[in-house]
Design an enzyme around this catalytic site. Structure first.
Site, PDB file in Angstrom:
ATOM      1  N   ARG A  18      54.724 -49.407 108.633  1.00 48.74           N
ATOM      2  CA  ARG A  18      54.103 -49.395 109.970  1.00 48.74           C
ATOM      3  C   ARG A  18      54.223 -50.741 110.672  1.00 48.74           C
ATOM      4  O   ARG A  18      53.966 -50.844 111.874  1.00 48.74           O
ATOM      5  CB  ARG A  18      52.617 -48.985 109.833  1.00 48.74           C
ATOM      6  CG  ARG A  18      52.419 -47.513 109.522  1.00 48.74           C
ATOM      7  CD  ARG A  18      50.995 -47.212 109.071  1.00 48.74           C
ATOM      8  NE  ARG A  18      50.746 -47.628 107.696  1.00 48.74           N
ATOM      9  CZ  ARG A  18      49.586 -47.472 107.059  1.00 48.74           C
ATOM     10  NH1 ARG A  18      48.553 -46.935 107.695  1.00 48.74           N
ATOM     11  NH2 ARG A  18      49.438 -47.872 105.803  1.00 48.74           N
ATOM     12  N   THR A  85      49.162 -47.052  95.875  1.00 47.99           N
ATOM     13  CA  THR A  85      48.234 -48.073  95.374  1.00 47.99           C
ATOM     14  C   THR A  85      47.808 -47.784  93.926  1.00 47.99           C
ATOM     15  O   THR A  85      47.447 -48.709  93.192  1.00 47.99           O
ATOM     16  CB  THR A  85      46.976 -48.150  96.271  1.00 47.99           C
ATOM     17  OG1 THR A  85      46.457 -46.826  96.473  1.00 47.99           O
ATOM     18  CG2 THR A  85      47.295 -48.749  97.626  1.00 47.99           C
ATOM     19  N   GLU A 152      42.509 -39.668 102.076  1.00 52.98           N
ATOM     20  CA  GLU A 152      43.387 -40.412 102.992  1.00 52.98           C
ATOM     21  C   GLU A 152      43.536 -39.644 104.297  1.00 52.98           C
ATOM     22  O   GLU A 152      43.488 -38.404 104.315  1.00 52.98           O
ATOM     23  CB  GLU A 152      44.756 -40.625 102.342  1.00 52.98           C
ATOM     24  CG  GLU A 152      44.731 -41.574 101.172  1.00 52.98           C
ATOM     25  CD  GLU A 152      44.063 -42.897 101.515  1.00 52.98           C
ATOM     26  OE1 GLU A 152      44.550 -43.610 102.419  1.00 52.98           O
ATOM     27  OE2 GLU A 152      43.037 -43.229 100.894  1.00 52.98           O
ATOM     28  N   ASN A 167      37.007 -46.428 103.770  1.00 57.77           N
ATOM     29  CA  ASN A 167      37.248 -47.272 102.598  1.00 57.77           C
ATOM     30  C   ASN A 167      37.898 -48.566 103.075  1.00 57.77           C
ATOM     31  O   ASN A 167      38.986 -48.559 103.629  1.00 57.77           O
ATOM     32  CB  ASN A 167      38.195 -46.506 101.658  1.00 57.77           C
ATOM     33  CG  ASN A 167      38.751 -47.385 100.555  1.00 57.77           C
ATOM     34  OD1 ASN A 167      38.131 -48.365 100.165  1.00 57.77           O
ATOM     35  ND2 ASN A 167      39.925 -47.008 100.051  1.00 57.77           N
ATOM     36  N   LYS A 328      60.367 -86.497 118.288  1.00 59.13           N
ATOM     37  CA  LYS A 328      60.729 -85.807 117.036  1.00 59.13           C
ATOM     38  C   LYS A 328      61.088 -86.860 116.009  1.00 59.13           C
ATOM     39  O   LYS A 328      61.832 -87.782 116.325  1.00 59.13           O
ATOM     40  CB  LYS A 328      61.934 -84.890 117.274  1.00 59.13           C
ATOM     41  CG  LYS A 328      62.310 -84.061 116.071  1.00 59.13           C
ATOM     42  CD  LYS A 328      63.807 -83.918 115.853  1.00 59.13           C
ATOM     43  CE  LYS A 328      64.434 -85.149 115.273  1.00 59.13           C
ATOM     44  NZ  LYS A 328      65.869 -85.060 115.034  1.00 59.13           N
TER      45      LYS A 328
HETATM   46  C1  UD1 Z   1      44.566 -48.053 101.740  1.00 59.65           C
HETATM   47  C2  UD1 Z   1      43.632 -47.024 101.102  1.00 59.65           C
HETATM   48  C3  UD1 Z   1      42.709 -46.499 102.189  1.00 59.65           C
HETATM   49  C4  UD1 Z   1      41.935 -47.648 102.795  1.00 59.65           C
HETATM   50  C5  UD1 Z   1      42.870 -48.753 103.301  1.00 59.65           C
HETATM   51  C6  UD1 Z   1      42.052 -49.983 103.624  1.00 59.65           C
HETATM   52  C7  UD1 Z   1      44.888 -45.954  99.289  1.00 59.65           C
HETATM   53  C8  UD1 Z   1      45.605 -44.736  98.852  1.00 59.65           C
HETATM   54  N1  UD1 Z   1      44.422 -45.949 100.533  1.00 59.65           N
HETATM   55  O1  UD1 Z   1      45.323 -47.349 102.708  1.00 59.65           O
HETATM   56  O2  UD1 Z   1      41.810 -45.554 101.621  1.00 59.65           O
HETATM   57  O3  UD1 Z   1      41.126 -47.188 103.860  1.00 59.65           O
HETATM   58  O4  UD1 Z   1      43.794 -49.127 102.281  1.00 59.65           O
HETATM   59  O5  UD1 Z   1      42.802 -50.975 104.230  1.00 59.65           O
HETATM   60  O6  UD1 Z   1      44.746 -46.858  98.488  1.00 59.65           O
HETATM   61  N2  UD1 Z   1      50.726 -51.291  97.922  1.00 59.65           N
HETATM   62  C9  UD1 Z   1      51.327 -51.543  96.714  1.00 59.65           C
HETATM   63  N3  UD1 Z   1      52.165 -50.606  96.200  1.00 59.65           N
HETATM   64  C10 UD1 Z   1      52.418 -49.415  96.809  1.00 59.65           C
HETATM   65  C11 UD1 Z   1      51.762 -49.147  98.036  1.00 59.65           C
HETATM   66  C12 UD1 Z   1      50.907 -50.103  98.568  1.00 59.65           C
HETATM   67  O7  UD1 Z   1      51.141 -52.614  96.130  1.00 59.65           O
HETATM   68  O8  UD1 Z   1      53.186 -48.631  96.269  1.00 59.65           O
HETATM   69  C13 UD1 Z   1      49.873 -52.339  98.506  1.00 59.65           C
HETATM   70  C14 UD1 Z   1      50.360 -52.714  99.884  1.00 59.65           C
HETATM   71  O9  UD1 Z   1      51.284 -53.806  99.801  1.00 59.65           O
HETATM   72  C15 UD1 Z   1      49.079 -53.094 100.611  1.00 59.65           C
HETATM   73  C16 UD1 Z   1      47.999 -52.326  99.879  1.00 59.65           C
HETATM   74  O10 UD1 Z   1      48.564 -51.855  98.678  1.00 59.65           O
HETATM   75  O11 UD1 Z   1      48.811 -54.477 100.541  1.00 59.65           O
HETATM   76  C17 UD1 Z   1      47.486 -51.158 100.705  1.00 59.65           C
HETATM   77  O12 UD1 Z   1      48.567 -50.330 101.030  1.00 59.65           O
HETATM   78  P1  UD1 Z   1      48.656 -49.596 102.432  1.00 59.65           P
HETATM   79  O13 UD1 Z   1      49.869 -48.773 102.450  1.00 59.65           O
HETATM   80  O14 UD1 Z   1      48.435 -50.557 103.526  1.00 59.65           O
HETATM   81  O15 UD1 Z   1      47.382 -48.634 102.308  1.00 59.65           O
HETATM   82  P2  UD1 Z   1      46.606 -47.939 103.479  1.00 59.65           P
HETATM   83  O16 UD1 Z   1      47.377 -46.784 103.962  1.00 59.65           O
HETATM   84  O17 UD1 Z   1      46.163 -48.942 104.456  1.00 59.65           O
HETATM   85 CA    CA Z   2      46.532 -51.061 104.742  1.00 61.79          CA
END
Ligand code: UD1
Ligand code: CA
Length: 434
Positions: A18, A85, A152, A167, A328
Site C-alpha cells: 500500500r 504476521t 481483519e 487492534n 558547503k
Molecule cells: C495488522 C493487523 C491488524 C492491525 C494492524 C495495526 C494482522 C493480521 N493484522 O494489519 O489487525 O489492526 O496491523 O496496525 O496482524 N509483516 C511481516 N511479515 C509479513 C507481513 C507483515 O513481518 O508476512 C510485518 C510488516 O512489515 C508490518 C507488520 O507486520 O510492519 C504489519 O503488517 P501490515 O501488513 O501492515 O498489517 P496490517 O494490515 O496493517
Molecule cells: Ca500496518
C-alpha cells in the site's frame, strides 16, 4: 521498568504494497530516520533482547539498521510459504518469558507508551483504540467486556466492519502462549496469509487471560500508505519541536518548521518560520532566520538567513551569513558574508568580509579544490576565487576580480578588471535625444 524481563519482536518483513514504493516500508523515514530506527531506539530502552523479523528487501533493512545498532537479532521469515504476521513469528526464539510483539510500521511508539504492557500480568495483553474511521485496521470483537477475536478488514462482515474498536498491533504474549498456538495458525482467509491475530480467538477458546489495553493513536498509529506517513510526520515533528521549545529554543510559527530528530540545540537559539534543519546539525546560541535550510552543519554564536543554505559540513562560529548565501564543507570563524555568495570547500578566518556575489570556484568539472582565506581579508563584491587558492591575512580583493593566482601574499591588493572606458555622448548618438 525492568530491562531484563521482556523480549521484543518487531515485524518488519512485509512488502508494504500500500506504500506504492520500491523501498521497504519500514525504511521510509520520519523526521530523517527510518521508521524501524525509531521503533528499535525506543525498544532498546525497555529490553535487552530485540529481534527484527525480515524478508522483503532484507539486505537493505539489515544494512540500514546496522548503521545505527549493533546488538539486534535478525530472523528471516519464510514469507513465500508462510506469509503474514503469523508467519513472521514462526521462527523467533525469544529469551524471556514475556514477549512484546510490535508491528514494524509504528514509528510513533515510545518506551513510555509501552509501559502498560510491562506492568500488567496476563497471558495476552493486546492494544486497542477506538476510531471514528477504523478503516484499514483489524476490528476487535468484545463481548461482555471480554475480547473474543480479531477480524481483519478484508475478512469482516458488514456488522464487524461497523465496529470502531481496532487492534493497534502491539501485543505482549507469554512465551508459552506463542509456542502453543503458532503451530495452529492457518491461512484460510481473504488474504491467504497466516494472521498473528488469530491467536486471540484460539487462546480465548481455551480460557487464557486476555487483557485489552486502551492506547493512544498518537503513539500507536500504523503506517500503511504515504498519507499515513505524512500524518505521522506531523505528530513526530510536533513532539520534537515541543521538546526543544521546552528546552528554551524560540520558534516563530513552529508549524512551518521542520527539525530532524538528530538535530541538537544548546543555549539560546531562535528559529524563524519556514526553516528546515536536518541531519547531525548542532545549533548553539544562534539565530536561523526565515526560510533557511541547515543540513549536517554546526552554528555557534552565529546567524544565518533569511533564505540561507548551510549544506553539509558547514561549521560557522561568530559568523554572519546573510540572505541567499550557500556554504558547503566550509569552516567560517568570525566572518561576515552578507549577501548572495557560494562558499564551498573553504576555510575562512576571523575579521574577513566576503562581499556580495563572491563565488569560490571549487570545481573544474573533474575535481574539487580548496579555498583558504586568512584573517581581516576584504573581498569586494562579485569576485571569483578560482580554487585551489590561498589568500593570506590582510589582503584586499577589488570588486569584480577573478583571483587565479594560487597564493595571494599578505598586504597585497588584487585587482583584475577591464579598465573602464567612457564614451562621451554615445547614448544620444545611438538612440537619439528624446
Ligand atoms: C495488522 C493487523 C491488524 C492491525 C494492524 C495495526 C494482522 C493480521 N493484522 O494489519 O489487525 O489492526 O496491523 O496496525 O496482524 N509483516 C511481516 N511479515 C509479513 C507481513 C507483515 O513481518 O508476512 C510485518 C510488516 O512489515 C508490518 C507488520 O507486520 O510492519 C504489519 O503488517 P501490515 O501488513 O501492515 O498489517 P496490517 O494490515 O496493517
Ligand atoms: Ca500496518
Amino acid at each position: 521498568m525492568n530491562n531484563e524481563a521482556i523480549s521484543i519482536v518487531i515485524l518488519a518483513a512485509g512488502k508494504g504494497s500500500r506504500m506504492k514504493s520500491n523501498k521497504a516500508k519500514v525504511l521510509h523515514t520520519i523526521s530523517g530516520k527510518p521508521m524501524l530506527y525509531h521503533i528499535i531506539k525506543e525498544s532498546k530502552k525497555i529490553s535487552d533482547d530485540i529481534t527484527v523479523v525480515i524478508a522483503h528487501q532484507k539486505d537493505a533493512v539489515v544494512k540500514t539498521m546496522e548503521q545505527y545498532f549493533d546488538d539486534i537479532n535478525f530472523v528471516e521469515q519464510d514469507a513465500v510459504n508462510y506469509p503474514g504476521t503469523g508467519g513472521a513469528v514462526m521462527d523467533i526464539t525469544p529469551k524471556h518469558d514475556k514477549v512484546l510483539v510490535l508491528n514494524g510500521d509504528m514509528p510513533l511508539i515510545t518506551a513510555e507508551s509501552l509501559k502498560g504492557f510491562l506492568s500488567l500480568e496476563a497471558d495476552i495483553i493486546m492494544s486497542i483504540f477506538d476510531l471514528k474511521d477504523p478503516s484499514g485496521y483489524g476490528r476487535v470483537i468484545i463481548r461482555n467486556e471480554e475480547v473474543e477475536y480479531i477480524v481483519e478488514q478484508k475478512d469482516a462482515s458488514d456488522a464487524e466492519l461497523n465496529v470502531t474498536t481496532v487492534n493497534a498491533g502491539v501485543y505482549a504474549f507469554s512465551r508459552s502462549i506463542l509456542e502453543r498456538y503458532i503451530p495452529f495458525l492457518s491461512n484460510d482467509n481473504a488474504q491467504k496469509e497466516y494472521y498473528l491475530t488469530d491467536i486471540i480467538a484460539m487462546a480465548k477458546e481455551e480460557e487464557a487471560s486476555i487483557v485489552p489495553l486502551l492506547v493512544d493513536e498518537a503513539f500507536f498509529k500504523g503506517i500503511n500508505s504515504k498519507k499515513d506517513l505524512a500524518e505521522a510526520e506531523v505528530i513526530m515533528q510536533n513532539r520534537i519541536k515541543k521538546r526543544w521549545m521546552e528546552a528554551g529554543v524560540i520558534m516563530h510559527l513552529p508549524d512551518t518548521i521542520y527539525i530532524e530528530e538528530s538535530v541538537v540545540f544548546e543555549g539560546e537559539c531562535i528559529v524563524e518560520n519556514n526553516c528546515r534543519i536536518t541531519g547531525e546539525s548542532k545549533i548553539v546560541n544562534s539565530h536561523i532566520k526565515a526560510g533557511s535550510v541547515v543540513e549536517d552543519s554546526t552554528m555557534v554564536d552565529s546567524d544565518c538567513g533569511p533564505m540561507a543554505h548551510l549544506r553539509p559540513l558547514s561549521h560557522i562560529t561568530d559568523t554572519h551569513i546573510g540572505n541567499f548565501v550557500e556554504t558547503k564543507k566550509a569552516t567560517l570563524h568570525g566572518v561576515k558574508a552578507g549577501h548572495l555568495s557560494y562558499i564551498g570547500d573553504a576555510e575562512v578566518s576571523e575579521g574577513t568580509n566576503i562581499g556580495a556575489g563572491t563565488i569560490t570556484c571549487n570545481y573544474d568539472g573533474k575535481n574539487k579544490y580548496k579555498t583558504i582565506i586568512g584573517k581581516n581579508v576584504f573581498i569586494g563584491s562579485d569576485s571569483q576565487l578560482i580554487a585551489p587558492v590561498t589568500i593570506e591575512d590582510d589582503v584586499m580583493i577589488a570588486a569584480g576580480s577573478t583571483v587565479t593566482s594560487g597564493t595571494v601574499a599578505s598586504g597585497n591588493l588584487v585587482l583584475s578588471r577591464t579598465k573602464m572606458r567612457l564614451v562621451k555622448d554615445f547614448y544620444y548618438k545611438f538612440f537619439g535625444k528624446k
